[in-house]
Write an enzyme that holds these catalytic residues in place. Structure first.
Site, mmCIF file in Angstrom:
data_model
loop_
_atom_site.group_PDB
_atom_site.id
_atom_site.type_symbol
_atom_site.label_atom_id
_atom_site.label_comp_id
_atom_site.label_asym_id
_atom_site.label_seq_id
_atom_site.Cartn_x
_atom_site.Cartn_y
_atom_site.Cartn_z
ATOM 1 N N ASP A 184 0.817 -1.219 0.000
ATOM 2 C CA ASP A 184 0.000 0.000 0.000
ATOM 3 C C ASP A 184 0.851 1.270 0.000
ATOM 4 O OD1 ASP A 184 -2.039 -1.806 0.303
ATOM 5 O OD2 ASP A 184 -2.944 -0.821 2.032
ATOM 6 N N ASP A 185 0.201 2.355 -0.421
ATOM 7 C CA ASP A 185 0.638 3.740 -0.217
ATOM 8 C C ASP A 185 1.688 4.240 -1.195
ATOM 9 O OD1 ASP A 185 -1.113 3.594 1.872
ATOM 10 O OD2 ASP A 185 0.370 3.853 3.459
ATOM 11 N N HIS B 259 -6.218 2.983 -4.061
ATOM 12 C CA HIS B 259 -6.119 3.177 -2.613
ATOM 13 C C HIS B 259 -6.426 4.625 -2.235
ATOM 14 C CE1 HIS B 259 -5.187 1.931 1.389
ATOM 15 N NE2 HIS B 259 -4.006 2.524 1.495
ATOM 16 N N HIS C 220 -5.373 9.318 0.749
ATOM 17 C CA HIS C 220 -5.432 8.493 1.960
ATOM 18 C C HIS C 220 -6.289 9.082 3.085
ATOM 19 C CE1 HIS C 220 -4.008 5.477 4.881
ATOM 20 N NE2 HIS C 220 -3.511 4.823 3.832
ATOM 21 N N HIS D 47 3.599 -2.241 3.238
ATOM 22 C CA HIS D 47 3.681 -0.907 2.631
ATOM 23 C C HIS D 47 5.038 -0.747 1.949
ATOM 24 C CE1 HIS D 47 0.680 -0.640 5.837
ATOM 25 N NE2 HIS D 47 0.124 0.349 5.162
#
Length: 277
Positions: free
Chosen positions: A60-61, A111, A115, A206
């Site tokens: 993620d991210d 995603h 965020h 991540h």
């Protein structure tokens, strides 16, 4: 008919009418429940019931201009395909990184743009976050994503439904979380993943933390040594097999109950929202 008997027949007619109406009302509620239950199980996944040692690694991210390419090199060396849930802002800044990931066979998921916590946002705000990232991924890779991971795992049931209806997304959560965002060190990240991963797991990490990237070579080696095989999230979902329901309790002399398979996916309750994801 005498006037004195009219109230009695009116009362009988009213009771009969009510008795006829009640079964119709009662029959509508189970239909609504049965119609909605399969929709939820086919939209949201924390893990998948599979017939084999298959797992999905997710990151993620990103993309990160320095760390994601290093992870892609590690994945290529291990012949592993992963799923990246990317932030729209980062995709716009580093489209070449996500283009490389897609070109090398990795799956790209949405995603959000920046965020935020979807569960605390308006529909218009969530829609903008999802659409802008959808467009950014399409611009970088040439294909629109089919998976969405809400930041922090925070999303309402109603949001799941309309996001699925409007964008066609499946909502992807996780069942393995090494809390690598706390930067506990590569060995801790590896050990947590090894301890919690089982067939059908969706593993969260991540690709924006150096310790996570450092942990991956030995993590992949150890998972492979345990017999696990790596697939993307969409591939894992396509591998889903029915999970038999446990047999009903039997009494002496009773006929064995028929075991009815549950829907073709095993859904784990969504995690409590945390800084992960």
């Amino acid at each position: 008919m005498s006037l004195s008997s009219l109230p009695f027949f009116c009362f009988i007619g009213l009771v009969t009418s009510q008795l006829r109406a009640e079964p119709i009302i009662a029959a509508q509620d189970p239909e609504k429940i049965n119609r909605n239950a399969p929709a939820e199980s086919s939209v949201t996944f924390s893990s998948v019931h599979v017939d084999g040692p298959y797992i999905a690694m997710t990151f993620d991210d990103g993309p990160s201009t320095t760390l994601t390419p290093k992870l892609l090199d590690i994945l290529a060396a291990h012949h592993i395909k992963a799923t990246f849930f990317v932030i729209g802002e980062n995709v716009v800044q580093h489209p070449e990184v996500i283009a490389r990931a897609a070109r090398e066979g990795h799956e790209i998921g949405n995603h959000s743009w920046s965020h935020p916590n979807f569960g605390k946002m308006s529909d218009d705000g969530v829609r903008s976050q999802v659409q802008r990232t959808d467009d950014a991924i399409k611009g970088a890779t040439g294909a629109r994503p089919t998976l969405l991971r809400p930041p922090y795992g925070s999303i309402t049931a109603r949001q799941k439904r309309w996001i699925h209806d409007q964008f066609g997304y499946q909502i992807i959560l996780w069942d393995v979380d090494p809390y690598d965002w706390k930067r506990p060190g590569p060995s801790v990240v590896r050990n947590r993943i090894l301890k919690e991963t089982q067939p059908g797991s969706i593993v969260l990490s991540h690709d924006i933390h150096p310790g996570t990237i450092e942990a991956m070579p030995s993590t992949f080696d150890a998972l492979e040594a345990k017999g696990f095989r790596f697939v993307t999230v969409s591939e894992l979902i396509r591998m889903a097999v029915p999970q038999p329901s446990p047999p009903s309790p039997r009494t002496h002399g009773s006929v064995p109950a028929t075991i009815t398979p549950s829907p073709p996916t095993s859904i784990v309750p969504p995690p409590v929202p945390s800084p992960s994801g």
